[in-house]
Design an enzyme around this catalytic site. Sequence first.
Site, PDB file in Angstrom:
ATOM      1  N   HIS A 110       0.832  -1.208   0.000  1.00  0.00           N
ATOM      2  CA  HIS A 110       0.000   0.000   0.000  1.00  0.00           C
ATOM      3  C   HIS A 110       0.865   1.256   0.000  1.00  0.00           C
ATOM      4  O   HIS A 110       1.553   1.543   0.973  1.00  0.00           O
ATOM      5  CB  HIS A 110      -0.885  -0.046   1.250  1.00  0.00           C
ATOM      6  CG  HIS A 110      -1.878   1.051   1.357  1.00  0.00           C
ATOM      7  ND1 HIS A 110      -1.833   2.007   2.346  1.00  0.00           N
ATOM      8  CD2 HIS A 110      -2.971   1.344   0.596  1.00  0.00           C
ATOM      9  CE1 HIS A 110      -2.858   2.832   2.217  1.00  0.00           C
ATOM     10  NE2 HIS A 110      -3.566   2.455   1.165  1.00  0.00           N
TER      11      HIS A 110
ATOM     12  N   GLU B  90       1.102  -0.735  -4.857  1.00  0.00           N
ATOM     13  CA  GLU B  90      -0.173   0.009  -4.924  1.00  0.00           C
ATOM     14  C   GLU B  90       0.107   1.492  -5.050  1.00  0.00           C
ATOM     15  O   GLU B  90       1.044   2.019  -4.425  1.00  0.00           O
ATOM     16  CB  GLU B  90      -0.985  -0.251  -3.649  1.00  0.00           C
ATOM     17  CG  GLU B  90      -2.443   0.182  -3.754  1.00  0.00           C
ATOM     18  CD  GLU B  90      -2.791   1.537  -3.196  1.00  0.00           C
ATOM     19  OE1 GLU B  90      -3.945   1.961  -3.368  1.00  0.00           O
ATOM     20  OE2 GLU B  90      -1.910   2.200  -2.597  1.00  0.00           O
TER      21      GLU B  90
ATOM     22  N   ASP C  98      -1.942   5.555  -5.800  1.00  0.00           N
ATOM     23  CA  ASP C  98      -3.101   6.404  -6.040  1.00  0.00           C
ATOM     24  C   ASP C  98      -2.731   7.362  -7.164  1.00  0.00           C
ATOM     25  O   ASP C  98      -1.782   8.141  -7.042  1.00  0.00           O
ATOM     26  CB  ASP C  98      -3.435   7.189  -4.770  1.00  0.00           C
ATOM     27  CG  ASP C  98      -3.657   6.266  -3.589  1.00  0.00           C
ATOM     28  OD1 ASP C  98      -4.635   5.502  -3.608  1.00  0.00           O
ATOM     29  OD2 ASP C  98      -2.821   6.286  -2.658  1.00  0.00           O
TER      30      ASP C  98
ATOM     31  N   HIS D 167      -1.528  10.195  -2.560  1.00  0.00           N
ATOM     32  CA  HIS D 167      -2.788   9.789  -1.965  1.00  0.00           C
ATOM     33  C   HIS D 167      -3.724  10.957  -1.708  1.00  0.00           C
ATOM     34  O   HIS D 167      -4.892  10.939  -2.083  1.00  0.00           O
ATOM     35  CB  HIS D 167      -2.559   9.030  -0.646  1.00  0.00           C
ATOM     36  CG  HIS D 167      -3.845   8.703   0.023  1.00  0.00           C
ATOM     37  ND1 HIS D 167      -4.440   9.516   0.980  1.00  0.00           N
ATOM     38  CD2 HIS D 167      -4.717   7.668  -0.165  1.00  0.00           C
ATOM     39  CE1 HIS D 167      -5.585   8.998   1.344  1.00  0.00           C
ATOM     40  NE2 HIS D 167      -5.783   7.873   0.680  1.00  0.00           N
TER      41      HIS D 167
ATOM     42  N   GLU E 150      -4.967   2.789  -8.329  1.00  0.00           N
ATOM     43  CA  GLU E 150      -6.264   3.385  -7.992  1.00  0.00           C
ATOM     44  C   GLU E 150      -6.437   4.706  -8.726  1.00  0.00           C
ATOM     45  O   GLU E 150      -5.577   5.580  -8.660  1.00  0.00           O
ATOM     46  CB  GLU E 150      -6.360   3.628  -6.479  1.00  0.00           C
ATOM     47  CG  GLU E 150      -7.693   4.276  -6.100  1.00  0.00           C
ATOM     48  CD  GLU E 150      -7.852   4.566  -4.617  1.00  0.00           C
ATOM     49  OE1 GLU E 150      -7.021   4.116  -3.803  1.00  0.00           O
ATOM     50  OE2 GLU E 150      -8.834   5.263  -4.280  1.00  0.00           O
TER      51      GLU E 150
HETATM   52  O1  G3P Z   1      -6.686   1.420  -2.508  1.00  0.00           O
HETATM   53  C1  G3P Z   1      -6.982   0.685  -1.368  1.00  0.00           C
HETATM   54  C2  G3P Z   1      -6.838   1.617  -0.272  1.00  0.00           C
HETATM   55  O2  G3P Z   1      -5.636   2.279  -0.545  1.00  0.00           O
HETATM   56  C3  G3P Z   1      -7.965   2.588  -0.256  1.00  0.00           C
HETATM   57  O3  G3P Z   1      -7.763   3.539   0.647  1.00  0.00           O
HETATM   58  O4  G3P Z   1      -7.475   5.878   1.044  1.00  0.00           O
HETATM   59  O5  G3P Z   1      -5.546   4.370   1.290  1.00  0.00           O
HETATM   60  O6  G3P Z   1      -6.398   4.929  -0.961  1.00  0.00           O
HETATM   61  P1  G3P Z   1      -6.735   4.730   0.475  1.00  0.00           P
HETATM   62 CA    CA Z   2      -5.301   3.558  -2.569  1.00  0.00          CA
END
Ligand code: G3P
Ligand code: CA
Length: 375
Positions: free
Chosen positions: A46, A73, A75, A88, A167
């Site tokens: 993440h 992962e 954003d 993020h 994402e």
């Molecule tokens: O993308 C999964 C998780 O990351 C969603 O929450 O706010 O950390 O992007 P966030």
């Molecule tokens: Ca995310």
Amino acid sequence: MPVTFTKSALLLSMLLGIGQAHAANQPSPAALANRSGIPHPAVIAHRGASFDAPESTAPAYKLARDLGADYLELDLQRSKDGVLFALHDDNLQRTTDVASKFPERKDSPANAFTMAELKTLDAGSWFNTAYPDRARPSYEGLKVLTLDEIIDIAQGNPLHKPGLYIETKEAKQFPGLERDLKEKLHDRGWLSPTASKLAKSALGVGQGKGKVVLQTFEKSSLELLQKEMPQVPKILLLWVGEGSIEPKSKVKFAESGDKDKAAYYAKQEPKDKAEFQRWVDYAKAQGAIGTGPSAALTKGGDQSYSDLVKPWMNQYTHDQGLLVHVYTVDDAVDYQNVMNAGVDGIFTNRASELLKFYKRPAAASVAQVLTNNGY
Ligand code: G3P
Ligand code: CA
């Protein structure tokens, strides 16, 4: 260090999943994952290995890669001049020194900055201040990363090639983001058809059919991602609140009397069973291969949300032929809880710990990998 998704790993995943029977007319979750080229259970780093290095920066992604995470992962956002990059938050205040470099624009959204401006920011020093026990002088002055640079990192270890788990963040702010992403992935060869379901070699997910997974909270973005990249696996992210699953209680945090947001979110639940099921059904109808629900964490904290991985929820999702990748879990007690509840993969800030939990420990320690990468 090479990480192989071996028969024993597959067996492990099946053993970990034995608490849940699957509908007679559905393949097992492990088989569903295998069909899409996604490890089961999956280790999704993440924002990189963001417990040990500043989120969404080079050391965090290189660390996750070299530890052996399945996915990096990120954003996705787009700069004022059209460059895709990873961040993020909506703005740059928490994770950069924007307040000192651009004081008059410190509250502006990140997409109000050109890439040249973003590249002047220090995206690492905040981490040293926030987490002195994990601080490193080399984190000072780290840069915001473009998607191109993260792809380079994903491809950069000859012995282990993770996939990308991307994402579309607040996608409504970025008209055309889904198409831009498709073009970038295509240009970089990440949309090429791959014959193998899972990478057969020790090289990792980045060599197989599941090398990219797309994720979003936004229904409209899921639809656009499906239109642009129908062949790429997609996950609909779920939480309880505005824009997602309707809550049972309409009481806002400010009026709740709860001591922090984690306590508030822990009490939030879907309006009713049908409301949860509608979101899963929608994900399936739009071609998603699974959902990404939130978790309530034992220790609370700012990444603890509503428990959307109750066994009945995961069972329902599996019965629809979909996978469950839960966010964002860092502690062994919670890894065990969510696995017992039947999830198929975990977003974690601590890839090293999740790999240990799955009996796939990295060959080198976090400190060794960071040092090897020059941090
Ligand atoms: O993308 C999964 C998780 O990351 C969603 O929450 O706010 O950390 O992007 P966030
Ligand atoms: Ca995310």
